[in-house]
Design a protein around this motif. Structure first.
Motif, PDB file in Angstrom:
ATOM      1  N   ILE A 240       0.713  -1.059  -0.071  1.00 66.06           N
ATOM      2  CA  ILE A 240       0.085   0.103   0.055  1.00 66.06           C
ATOM      3  C   ILE A 240       0.893   1.436  -0.019  1.00 66.06           C
ATOM      4  O   ILE A 240       0.531   2.138  -0.730  1.00 66.06           O
ATOM      5  CB  ILE A 240      -1.057  -0.065   1.212  1.00 66.06           C
ATOM      6  N   SER A 241       1.885   1.391   0.669  1.00 69.25           N
ATOM      7  CA  SER A 241       2.952   2.425   0.700  1.00 69.25           C
ATOM      8  C   SER A 241       3.413   2.748  -0.732  1.00 69.25           C
ATOM      9  O   SER A 241       3.250   3.989  -1.279  1.00 69.25           O
ATOM     10  CB  SER A 241       4.351   2.104   1.308  1.00 69.25           C
ATOM     11  N   GLN A 242       3.562   1.873  -1.503  1.00 68.62           N
ATOM     12  CA  GLN A 242       4.189   1.958  -2.968  1.00 68.62           C
ATOM     13  C   GLN A 242       3.042   2.457  -3.792  1.00 68.62           C
ATOM     14  O   GLN A 242       2.909   3.289  -4.482  1.00 68.62           O
ATOM     15  CB  GLN A 242       4.797   0.881  -3.625  1.00 68.62           C
TER      16      GLN A 242
ATOM     17  N   MET B   6      15.489   0.496   1.055  1.00 65.87           N
ATOM     18  CA  MET B   6      16.062   1.537   0.239  1.00 65.87           C
ATOM     19  C   MET B   6      15.398   1.712  -1.177  1.00 65.87           C
ATOM     20  O   MET B   6      15.391   2.935  -1.476  1.00 65.87           O
ATOM     21  CB  MET B   6      17.554   1.194   0.422  1.00 65.87           C
ATOM     22  N   LYS B   7      15.285   0.630  -1.750  1.00 60.06           N
ATOM     23  CA  LYS B   7      14.854   0.774  -3.531  1.00 60.06           C
ATOM     24  C   LYS B   7      13.285   1.104  -3.199  1.00 60.06           C
ATOM     25  O   LYS B   7      12.980   2.164  -3.896  1.00 60.06           O
ATOM     26  CB  LYS B   7      14.857  -0.891  -3.814  1.00 60.06           C
ATOM     27  N   GLN B   8      12.574   0.572  -2.185  1.00 56.61           N
ATOM     28  CA  GLN B   8      11.206   1.225  -2.014  1.00 56.61           C
ATOM     29  C   GLN B   8      11.224   2.768  -1.515  1.00 56.61           C
ATOM     30  O   GLN B   8      10.289   3.309  -2.364  1.00 56.61           O
ATOM     31  CB  GLN B   8      10.758   0.204  -0.875  1.00 56.61           C
ATOM     32  N   ILE B   9      11.905   2.972  -0.928  1.00 58.90           N
ATOM     33  CA  ILE B   9      12.104   4.452  -0.279  1.00 58.90           C
ATOM     34  C   ILE B   9      12.509   5.260  -1.368  1.00 58.90           C
ATOM     35  O   ILE B   9      11.786   6.474  -1.744  1.00 58.90           O
ATOM     36  CB  ILE B   9      12.771   4.672   1.102  1.00 58.90           C
ATOM     37  N   ASN B  10      13.523   4.772  -2.243  1.00 60.40           N
ATOM     38  CA  ASN B  10      13.888   5.439  -3.252  1.00 60.40           C
ATOM     39  C   ASN B  10      12.877   5.823  -4.350  1.00 60.40           C
ATOM     40  O   ASN B  10      12.798   6.953  -5.003  1.00 60.40           O
ATOM     41  CB  ASN B  10      15.061   4.801  -3.781  1.00 60.40           C
TER      42      ASN B  10
END
Ligand code: DC
Length: 222
Positions: free
Chosen positions: A91-93, A170-174
């Motif tokens: 859901i964040s993405q 890190m990839k998701q936040i990026n």
């Protein structure tokens, strides 16, 4: 009165905004939760996130309500409390993706402005100081390095099978940083009249104290 707190994912906005609101006895409004609800609804209805027209149609037909129970914000999708359900990585993405759609933003911004009219609020998000409430008395832009934000998220994870590696986080936040900052509609950007706080190397308490000091100086509130 309004305190607007904007910044990228994982900078500590919600923890800090919630505590500042508690100390001032104001209402904390988490606007990210609203975009998460739109994403949850689209996923429940199996709408492809690239299908903008159907997401717009869906958003026109849902009811989003906010209530505060013991000072905690609860969010309801068509009268169902989905406050926990919206916290998954998926859901964040998805929230970041649906938040690029101007029609989605218009509906949620109206709700956010309405809530801020009724009470003193600490509101956090991406565009609060720039678009939603540009007349906020205090605007804070909270940030931290990508590495620091990812490390915090990594540490905060529960010990269960869905735990992600530091690299995955890190990839998701990026992905979210890039999507939120590069969209055409109300991108994540520091308001010119906001105060920048880089929380890398600071404790949560240090940041809270800094904000409360600003509030005392500027608003004469204890
Ligand atoms: O704050 P959060 O992580 O719960 O927000 C989820 C997503 O919602 C975020 O990646 C971008 C979007 N969002 C937004 O576009 N504008 C806001 N005011 C709040 C969130």
């Amino acid at each position: 009165m309004i305190i607007a707190i904007d910044g990228p994912a994982g900078a500590g906005k919600s923890t800090i905004a919630k505590e500042v609101a508690k100390r001032l006895q104001w209402t904390y409004i988490d606007t990210g939760a609203m975009y998460r609800v739109v994403a949850l609804d689209a996923i429940n209805k199996e709408i492809d996130l690239a299908d903008i027209n159907n997401i717009i149609k869906a958003v026109d037909n849902i009811q989003i309500k906010i209530a505060h129970i013991d000072r905690n914000q609860h969010i309801f999708l068509n009268n169902k409390d989905v406050s926990q359900e919206i916290r998954s990585n998926e859901i964040s993405q998805a929230a970041s993706t649906v938040a690029t759609i101007p029609e989605v933003r218009n509906k949620l911004v109206q709700l956010q402005r309405h809530l801020a009219k009724e009470q003193n609020v600490v509101m956090d998000g991406r565009d609060i100081g720039t678009i939603v409430l540009p007349n906020a008395e205090i605007k804070i832009f909270l940030t931290a390095s990508l590495e620091e934000r990812a490390k915090r998220r990594f540490k905060d994870q529960k010990e269960d099978s869905s735990k992600l590696s530091l690299d995955q986080i890190m990839k998701q936040i990026n992905f979210r940083d890039t999507t939120d900052a590069n969209r055409v509609a109300s991108p994540l950007i520091q308001a010119k009249d906001s105060i920048l706080i880089d929380t890398s190397g600071l404790t949560i308490d240090m940041v809270i104290e800094e904000i409360l000091k600003l509030v005392k100086e500027r608003l004469y509130v204890n």
